[in-house]
Write an enzyme that holds these catalytic residues in place. Structure first.
Site, PDB file in Angstrom:
ATOM      1  CD  GLN A 197      -2.483  -1.340   2.693  1.00 34.56           C
ATOM      2  OE1 GLN A 197      -2.966   0.210   3.028  1.00 34.56           O
ATOM      3  NE2 GLN A 197      -3.262  -2.146   2.784  1.00 34.56           N
ATOM      4  NE  ARG A 209       3.845   1.455  13.739  1.00 36.57           N
ATOM      5  CZ  ARG A 209       3.535   1.245  13.020  1.00 36.57           C
ATOM      6  NH1 ARG A 209       2.596   1.266  12.382  1.00 36.57           N
ATOM      7  NH2 ARG A 209       4.824   2.578  11.726  1.00 36.57           N
ATOM      8  CG  ASP A 247      -5.136  -5.964   5.988  1.00 37.90           C
ATOM      9  OD1 ASP A 247      -4.890  -5.268   6.595  1.00 37.90           O
ATOM     10  OD2 ASP A 247      -5.172  -5.778   4.679  1.00 37.90           O
ATOM     11  CB  ALA A 274     -12.365  -3.949   9.143  1.00 42.39           C
ATOM     12  CG  ASP A 294      -4.020   2.255  11.324  1.00 45.84           C
ATOM     13  OD1 ASP A 294      -4.074   3.771  11.401  1.00 45.84           O
ATOM     14  OD2 ASP A 294      -2.703   2.479  11.326  1.00 45.84           O
ATOM     15  CB  CYS A 334      -5.086   8.589   8.629  1.00 42.43           C
ATOM     16  SG  CYS A 334      -6.124   7.598   7.169  1.00 42.43           S
TER      17      CYS A 334
END
Length: 390
Positions: A197, A209, A247, A274, A294, A334
């Site tokens: 990605q 993290r 994922d 998800a 996330d 994000c």
């Protein structure tokens, strides 16, 4: 050099430090720009003719101008780019003990339209504007001078290029492997820069993290949107007792398993969308002490706000249902179009609906190799909440 004149009072944002010029701010009667080639270097001036600086213009784009420098007599050449890169490198050398970081973060490093991620002697570069695409030879020469990389991968395949009328392509210069090494806080990973990605690794979550350490110790961990296991493997190194990854990408999960093996960890991987996987895990009666949510940007444009907000809510709703008593939720976004207060509101609403008491323990943003430009709110995009649900 072409001088592009702005309308009256439309210079205020530039004078306050911003770097962007919109098409409706340009006095097209004084300076017609329709015939100007996309990416042309130019000077910008106020309505009185005072030069505001040098940048580039794309008359076909709504956000049609970017300011490179406020110096009216600046020459944009390889030496100019070299100075900007040296400045960016100086910051990252202060921050990180190994050469693994985002070297250039666009506007925030005074290089609008340019992103450079460093993997030791391999660089992954993205150019998202017509102006930076036109300046590509200078950028590449400056990178060679400053870093002498073994290889450069141009991942110019981001959808934002379409807004600039640019084609999408990938180009290899020198020796660029499919997979590169990444070291994050002493932990080793493999990142798939060719097929992964974006630029291969998400450096922007490095600091968050790190912040996870006390919450992962002796915990059952679920990493949702795990990609190649950045959160999961770090949790294992922090002492988690078990880790599950979710994922939709088989490549990502295979890479996560490789990274776990490198670090002597074991992962339980679940491939699928998800929400579907979370509902299945809940149906199986699974519980976790730490859940990380996330996702990629779910609100890419302002018109996506309602649908994206509901998606964030649904994800965190399912995550809360999977948390053991006094469990920890790390919820991230994000999406620039979702501010921190809205994400906090979602977490409060969903925790109350689940009959859980929410405590916000920590709040984070992007790592410092993604610095914020104080005049450009869009450069502050990453939000992260560490929450306890009792």
């Amino acid at each position: 050099m072409l001088t592009v004149k702005l309308k009256k009072n439309e210079d205020r944002r530039l004078r306050a430090g911003h770097l962007w010029i919109y098409s409706n701010e340009i006095d097209t009667e004084a300076t017609p720009i329709k015939a100007v080639a996309a990416g042309t270097l130019c000077r910008f001036s106020d309505t009185r003719g005072k030069i505001l600086g040098v940048g580039y213009i794309n008359p076909t784009a709504l956000l049609c101008g970017r300011l490179l420098t406020g110096k009216a007599d600046a020459t944009i050449d390889t030496n100019w780019f070299q100075r900007r890169l040296v400045s960016a490198l100086d910051l990252r050398k202060r921050l990180y003990p190994t050469p693994h970081y985002r070297l250039v973060f666009g506007d925030s490093d005074g290089l609008p339209g340019l992103v450079v991620d460093r993997y030791d002697d391999v660089l992954v570069v993205q150019m998202t504007t017509a102006g930076m695409e036109q300046l590509k030879p200078l950028v590449l020469e400056a990178l060679q001078r400053v870093l002498k990389p073994r290889g450069i991968l141009l991942r110019n395949d981001t959808a934002s290029r379409e807004l600039e009328g640019l084609s999408m392509y990938e180009e290899v210069i020198g020796d660029v492997p499919e997979v590169v090494d990444v070291i994050e806080s002493g932990v080793s990973f493999k990142a798939p820069i060719r097929g992964g990605q974006k630029t291969g690794w998400f450096y922007d979550q490095h600091a968050n993290r790190d912040r996870m350490a006390p919450y992962a110790r002796d915990a059952r961990v679920l990493d949702v949107f795990s990609y190649v296991g950045g959160w999961a493997v770090r949790a294992a190194r922090f002492g988690a007792t078990s880790i599950a990854c979710v994922d939709s990408s088989k490549l990502a999960l295979d890479s996560a398993l490789v990274n776990a093996e490198i670090n002597g960890a074991a992962l339980d991987v679940h491939q699928g969308e998800a929400l579907d996987v979370l509902k299945r895990l809940r149906g199986e009666g699974r519980l976790y002490d730490l859940v990380i949510v996330d996702p990629p940007a779910l609100i890419k444009r302002k018109r996506d706000t309602d649908a994206g907000t509901e998606h964030y809510a649904a994800l965190n709703r399912q995550a809360i249902q999977l948390l053991a008593p006094n469990g920890i939720l790390i919820a991230c976004s994000c999406s620039f179009h979702m501010d921190a207060s809205e994400l906090q509101r979602i977490l409060l609403r969903e925790s109350r609906a689940a009959g859980r008491r929410l405590q916000i323990l920590e709040q984070g943003g992007q790592s410092p190799d993604h610095p914020v430009h104080p005049a450009i709110p869009e450069t502050r995009y990453l939000k992260s909440f560490v929450c306890r649900l009792s």
